[in-house]
Design a protein around this motif. Structure first.
Motif: not given
Length: 70
Positions: A9-10, A15-16, A59-60, A64-66
């Protein structure tokens, strides 16, 4: 250690977030008299791990990069 599952739960708009999970399968049930701490769980696992796996996801609002899709 909590006894209930809480999903990722960000914070909204933050952001991610990348989450990594390590999953174990055991030969037998790990029994405890009370909710154990991490150290007690790790000690009880010794010699009883049948298999293990890793899973990573984001999650977000953005990936996320990568981190692979899906």
């Amino acid at each position: 250690m909590q006894t209930a599952y809480l999903p990722p739960d960000p914070p909204t708009g933050h952001g991610p977030h990348l989450y990594a999970l390590q999953i174990f399968a055991f030969y037998r049930k790990l029994d405890f008299d009370h909710p154990p701490g991490r150290k007690a769980v790790v000690e009880a696992m010794i010699g009883h791990v049948l298999a293990e796996a890793w899973s990573a996801h984001t999650s977000g609002s953005e990936r996320a990069e990568g981190c692979p899709a899906g």
